[in-house]
Scaffold this active site. Structure first.
Site, mmCIF file in Angstrom:
data_model
loop_
_atom_site.group_PDB
_atom_site.id
_atom_site.type_symbol
_atom_site.label_atom_id
_atom_site.label_comp_id
_atom_site.label_asym_id
_atom_site.label_seq_id
_atom_site.Cartn_x
_atom_site.Cartn_y
_atom_site.Cartn_z
ATOM 1 N N THR A 1 27.312 -14.216 -122.513
ATOM 2 C CA THR A 1 28.057 -14.029 -121.066
ATOM 3 C C THR A 1 29.396 -13.658 -121.052
ATOM 4 O OG1 THR A 1 26.567 -15.875 -120.415
ATOM 5 C CG2 THR A 1 28.625 -15.590 -119.261
ATOM 6 N N GLU A 2 30.158 -13.878 -122.302
ATOM 7 C CA GLU A 2 31.550 -13.590 -122.535
ATOM 8 C C GLU A 2 31.671 -12.405 -122.706
ATOM 9 O OE1 GLU A 2 34.161 -15.435 -121.713
ATOM 10 O OE2 GLU A 2 33.734 -17.565 -121.886
ATOM 11 N N SER A 3 30.671 -11.820 -123.677
ATOM 12 C CA SER A 3 31.159 -10.326 -124.454
ATOM 13 C C SER A 3 29.898 -9.716 -124.673
ATOM 14 C CB SER A 3 31.737 -10.636 -125.696
ATOM 15 O OG SER A 3 30.978 -11.162 -126.756
ATOM 16 N N VAL B 1 26.874 -18.464 -124.540
ATOM 17 C CA VAL B 1 28.190 -18.325 -124.221
ATOM 18 C C VAL B 1 28.704 -16.755 -124.676
ATOM 19 C CG1 VAL B 1 30.471 -19.161 -124.875
ATOM 20 C CG2 VAL B 1 28.880 -20.971 -124.004
ATOM 21 N N TYR C 1 30.067 -18.115 -113.550
ATOM 22 C CA TYR C 1 29.990 -18.062 -114.998
ATOM 23 C C TYR C 1 29.161 -19.152 -115.669
ATOM 24 C CZ TYR C 1 31.555 -19.262 -119.793
ATOM 25 O OH TYR C 1 31.868 -19.342 -121.215
#
Length: 209
Positions: free
Chosen positions: A112-114, A109, A199
């Site tokens: 993928t997020e940051s 996560v 996502y």
């Protein structure tokens, strides 16, 4: 890099040594140190890159094998980058134990997020490693989304809530993490949003690799 640039690099090295000595202090102190250090590091990297492209190194420097300004900054910065990566990994493991969430899922996560950037801010205003929206962060008790420990613990707590809500269905939990549980409930599954569908695929691909 010459003159003031050399002095800046020496200051950078001194700051890194000071940070290492203070490493035994609280996570909050470490985060404050990193926040004050990052702007200077970015400035030096820009200077070094500019110096390298404008051929400021003399022929004598090259013949004698002296490192360029860019290489000097990289040499000083590498240990700090490794330390930050290690710190994030440690926090992930602690959050995993606290909320009983697979650490590999948490890392996927974050990736993928940051892409592991604690200072990341999305176009929508989501902040930090796990990209918490300000309102969501407040609801999770997070006061500083740019603090790696607060962000990871808050994001993992929210991820755990979504996993519990959807009976440990990782796919639906990830969809809810991205688009909100309301949208998942409304559509009876992954919402028909390209962003959310991509996502979920991206996180699962990393998680299952």
């Amino acid at each position: 890099m010459k003159g003031n640039d050399t002095m800046d690099i020496n200051q950078l090295q001194s700051m890194m040594q000071t940070q290492a000595i203070r490493g035994l202090r609280s996570d909050q102190s470490q985060s404050q140190m990193q926040s004050s250090f990052n702007p200077m590091l970015e400035m030096l990297m820009q200077k070094a890159s500019s110096a390298q492209t404008s051929n400021e190194m003399s022929i004598r420097d090259i013949v004698e094998g002296r490192p360029s300004g860019f290489e000097q900054v990289e040499a000083y910065a590498s240990p700090l980058k490794m330390n930050m990566s290690s710190d994030i990994d440690s926090i992930v493991n602690m959050a995993s134990e606290e909320y009983n969430v697979d650490p590999s899922l948490i890392r996927s996560v974050i990736e993928t997020e940051s892409n592991f950037d604690p200072n990341a801010v999305s176009h929508a205003g989501a902040e930090g490693l796990m990209q918490l929206m300000p309102e969501t962060a407040r609801g999770l008790g997070v006061t500083n989304s740019f603090d790696p420990q607060e962000n990871i613990f808050g994001g993992t707590r929210y991820l755990k809530q979504m996993l519990d809500r959807y009976d440990q269905d990782t796919t639906l939990a990830l969809a809810a993490y991205n688009a909100g549980p309301g949208n998942v409930d409304r559509h009876g599954g992954i919402p028909p949003f390209n962003e959310t569908q991509n996502y979920v695929k991206k996180v699962l691909s990393s998680y299952q690799a």
